[in-house]
Design a protein around this motif. Sequence first.
Motif, PDB file in Angstrom:
ATOM      1  N   ILE A   1      -0.783  -2.988   7.695  1.00 62.15           N
ATOM      2  CA  ILE A   1      -1.364  -1.533   7.328  1.00 62.15           C
ATOM      3  C   ILE A   1      -0.986  -0.329   8.174  1.00 62.15           C
ATOM      4  O   ILE A   1      -1.295  -0.427   9.427  1.00 62.15           O
ATOM      5  CB  ILE A   1      -2.996  -1.354   7.237  1.00 62.15           C
TER       6      ILE A   1
ATOM      7  N   GLN B   1      -8.583   4.978   1.684  1.00 66.99           N
ATOM      8  CA  GLN B   1      -7.793   5.166   2.886  1.00 66.99           C
ATOM      9  C   GLN B   1      -8.766   5.084   3.952  1.00 66.99           C
ATOM     10  O   GLN B   1      -8.675   4.446   4.943  1.00 66.99           O
ATOM     11  CB  GLN B   1      -7.356   6.714   3.089  1.00 66.99           C
TER      12      GLN B   1
ATOM     13  N   ASP C   1      -1.590   4.896   5.597  1.00 63.88           N
ATOM     14  CA  ASP C   1      -2.345   4.443   4.637  1.00 63.88           C
ATOM     15  C   ASP C   1      -3.923   4.525   4.712  1.00 63.88           C
ATOM     16  O   ASP C   1      -4.655   4.178   3.984  1.00 63.88           O
ATOM     17  CB  ASP C   1      -2.158   2.818   4.411  1.00 63.88           C
TER      18      ASP C   1
ATOM     19  N   LEU D   1       0.755  -1.344  -0.259  1.00 69.67           N
ATOM     20  CA  LEU D   1      -0.077   0.110  -0.193  1.00 69.67           C
ATOM     21  C   LEU D   1       0.645   1.280  -0.030  1.00 69.67           C
ATOM     22  O   LEU D   1       2.058   1.326   0.142  1.00 69.67           O
ATOM     23  CB  LEU D   1      -1.087  -0.048   1.379  1.00 69.67           C
ATOM     24  N   ALA D   2       0.290   2.273  -0.213  1.00 72.96           N
ATOM     25  CA  ALA D   2       1.032   3.896  -0.007  1.00 72.96           C
ATOM     26  C   ALA D   2       0.364   4.856  -0.813  1.00 72.96           C
ATOM     27  O   ALA D   2       0.798   5.562  -1.288  1.00 72.96           O
ATOM     28  CB  ALA D   2       2.308   3.813  -0.079  1.00 72.96           C
ATOM     29  N   ILE D   3      -0.758   5.001  -1.848  1.00 75.73           N
ATOM     30  CA  ILE D   3      -1.475   3.786  -2.232  1.00 75.73           C
ATOM     31  C   ILE D   3      -1.728   3.580  -3.572  1.00 75.73           C
ATOM     32  O   ILE D   3      -2.105   2.525  -3.896  1.00 75.73           O
ATOM     33  CB  ILE D   3      -3.092   4.282  -1.462  1.00 75.73           C
TER      34      ILE D   3
END
Length: 325
Positions: free
Chosen positions: A189, A140, A193, A5-7
Amino acid sequence: MGTKLAIAGASPPFQRQHQLDNGLDDWLPGNTLPTCPRYSLDSAALKALLVGDVCPTKLNRLAPHLWMCSTPSHTNVPPLHSHAVHNRTIVLTEDLGLHLVWETGRIFIKPLPTYLLSYTFWLRFLLNDESCADNQVVTQAALGLLRSYHYCLRHESDIRIAQQPHLNLIPPGVTWKQWSEFSSSFDAIRDNDVAPRYHYGKLQHSRLHWLVRIHLRELNYYYIDGVYGDSFARYYGPLLFLFGILSVLLSAMQVGMAVEQLQSRDWVAFWAVCRWFSVASLLLCALTVFYLGLSFSIKSTDELLWSATAQHRARSRSKAQMNSA
């Protein structure tokens, strides 16, 4: 494994073989959203639905100040079985603004939307490269909601509670093994994120009232009481306590003044007892009020200092993660 993710361009937070809903695997233009058949998957209204269904807009605005009403940690989410220990009833709500908001005797929890259990939905509608800034906000928020359930459902007993007919927080056919595989990577997570509201866990309703009054210039955060009697009932206990203290004080003062009128030598001992008893009653009331006030001040100060320290540590960890990324 399904969580980096990150995103932008990220993969869903779970693997396809572990998805808990496959209703969208055969997606075609014109299909409707599971559990929401009024909304077409290719309609502009879908984004509006997602914003209303998963985005805690007001709490995101309050996020910089939420440390004042909750432990600044996303892990501060009690498992479902623990609420019975604290004499709290789980109340189902579809309003995301009340998700994990608690008050004396109850906590509000929003059911997990079925479409968030679909790998195809995440891949096609939440994590596609064509998404705009609004879609990233939705993504998010959805990640934060999923992560909160990772902490709500920590034991097999939590799964059984979540599937009770009056709650239906998750689909009834999900087993403990399936949930464990589905959520196995959720603890990876990061706060960066998820939506700012989900940097925190459960929130105290009464403190949220004060936050919205100070920072949003609103009277209340979600008026829950149905009638005026419910609103005023919470003040009965403190008012009765205050009335009792004042009654004892006035009675003691009255006794102290009355005994001064006893002039007979035969009543000297009784006069002394009444006088000192009235003084002792006054002192006892004063000490009680002082003790309660001091206890409240110490507890409040300790909570604020602890929250401020935890907030500082969380920010330091977040900066360290950003620098290392």
